[in-house]
Design a protein around this motif. Structure first.
Motif, PDB file in Angstrom:
ATOM      1  N   THR A  84     -20.208  19.333  40.155  1.00 27.98           N
ATOM      2  CA  THR A  84     -21.362  20.222  40.057  1.00 27.98           C
ATOM      3  C   THR A  84     -21.895  20.598  41.435  1.00 27.98           C
ATOM      4  N   LEU A  85     -21.696  19.749  42.438  1.00 28.50           N
ATOM      5  CA  LEU A  85     -22.140  20.077  43.794  1.00 28.50           C
ATOM      6  C   LEU A  85     -21.452  21.342  44.280  1.00 28.50           C
ATOM      7  N   ARG A  86     -22.182  22.183  45.005  1.00 27.00           N
ATOM      8  CA  ARG A  86     -21.618  23.404  45.570  1.00 27.00           C
ATOM      9  C   ARG A  86     -21.633  23.322  47.096  1.00 27.00           C
ATOM     10  N   LEU A  87     -20.524  23.673  47.704  1.00 26.46           N
ATOM     11  CA  LEU A  87     -20.400  23.631  49.160  1.00 26.46           C
ATOM     12  C   LEU A  87     -21.209  24.758  49.797  1.00 26.46           C
ATOM     13  N   ALA A  88     -21.951  24.421  50.840  1.00 29.14           N
ATOM     14  CA  ALA A  88     -22.664  25.433  51.615  1.00 29.14           C
ATOM     15  C   ALA A  88     -21.663  26.269  52.411  1.00 29.14           C
ATOM     16  N   ARG A  89     -21.940  27.538  52.529  1.00 34.84           N
ATOM     17  CA  ARG A  89     -21.070  28.439  53.282  1.00 34.84           C
ATOM     18  C   ARG A  89     -21.555  28.492  54.741  1.00 34.84           C
ATOM     19  N   GLN A  90     -20.709  28.071  55.651  1.00 32.40           N
ATOM     20  CA  GLN A  90     -21.014  28.101  57.076  1.00 32.40           C
ATOM     21  C   GLN A  90     -19.732  28.473  57.823  1.00 32.40           C
TER      22      GLN A  90
END
Length: 272
Positions: free
Chosen positions: A118-124
């Motif tokens: 369910t965790l979503r990766l931050a876009r960087q």
């Protein structure tokens, strides 16, 4: 360059994740896919603005008795010092390494079940691809499942695109070709993935999490890395074990054979 058997309190890698690392498969003392590991470590240093380690220092990490399969972990931090987040005036990068005996999870070469976290990766985009020391997203994602029958967890970004697994890259078959997610906003560009891309065995594309779950166009799925090889995915589950979908049998696919040849692992008989 500074080094230490124990990381001091003021090391920036410990305090801020200010550094990079590599996990390298050794076969009889020889590093597998070493040019790719070295290139990724150098790229990570350039992105973070850390002085590149000397080739002799990296090669020294390989010194030692050669005996079967091992895993070499290299950690390279900016070193100690600085006030708060400010850089030290004259940083002395710190190189740490350790070798441990290793055996791959051979039973998973025939097939595994994975979950969609369910965790979503931050876009960087600045950090995309490099293996920096701040892996808190992966740590939190790994907490989502405790079931022994779930081998890995897939991670999507905040736009819903599948990026990677917690410790592996993702590969899927669609329209007779093999693909791997584009990693231009987040995720770790694995060395096995890099080798397969360079050989033209896989191509990059976007893969939405909903597409993965709902579309029959995604025929087969693998997760893999340069230490464990490729694991074919049988089923995609929720972290609690509820089924989302099944995939076609993929053990022995030529992509697995090609990947295992690069790592020196045996391949399973299968498609041509």
């Amino acid at each position: 360059m500074a080094s230490a058997d124990q990381v001091p309190f003021d090391d920036r890698g410990l305090a801020y994740g200010d550094g990079v690392f590599e996990t390298v498969l050794l076969r009889d003392g020889k590093p597998v896919l070493w040019p790719y590991h070295r290139a990724r470590l150098h790229q990570g240093c350039r992105v973070l603005g850390i002085e590149l380690p000397a080739d002799a220092e990296l090669d020294a990490c390989l010194d030692g008795p050669a005996d079967g399969l091992e895993v070499l972990k290299i950690i390279f931090t900016r070193g100690s010092g600085g006030r708060g987040y400010a850089m030290p005036d004259a940083p002395r990068p710190r190189l740490l390494h350790r070798r441990t005996a290793f055996a791959p999870a051979v039973e998973r070469w025939s097939g595994v079940d994975v979950c969609l976290c369910t965790l979503r990766l931050a876009r960087q985009p600045t950090l995309a691809g490099i293996k920096h020391l701040n892996r808190l997203e992966n740590v939190l994602a790994r907490r989502e499942w405790q079931r022994a029958d779930i081998a890995e967890g897939l991670l999507a970004d905040t736009r819903g695109n599948v990026v990677e697994a917690t410790a592996m890259n993702v590969f899927w078959r669609e329209a007779g070709a093999w693909w791997t997610p584009t990693l231009d906003a987040c995720g770790v560009a694995g060395t096995l993935r890099a080798a397969l891309l360079e050989q033209g065995r896989v191509q990059e594309a976007l893969l939405g999490a909903e597409t993965l779950i709902e579309s029959s166009a995604v025929e087969q799925l693998f997760v893999g890395n340069s230490v464990q090889g490729l694991w074919p995915v049988r089923s995609l589950l929720t972290p609690s074990g509820e089924p989302l979908r099944r995939f076609a049998e993929a053990a022995g696919a030529w992509l697995q054979a090609d990947a295992h040849a690069l790592l020196g692992y045996p391949s399973l008989s299968g498609e041509n």
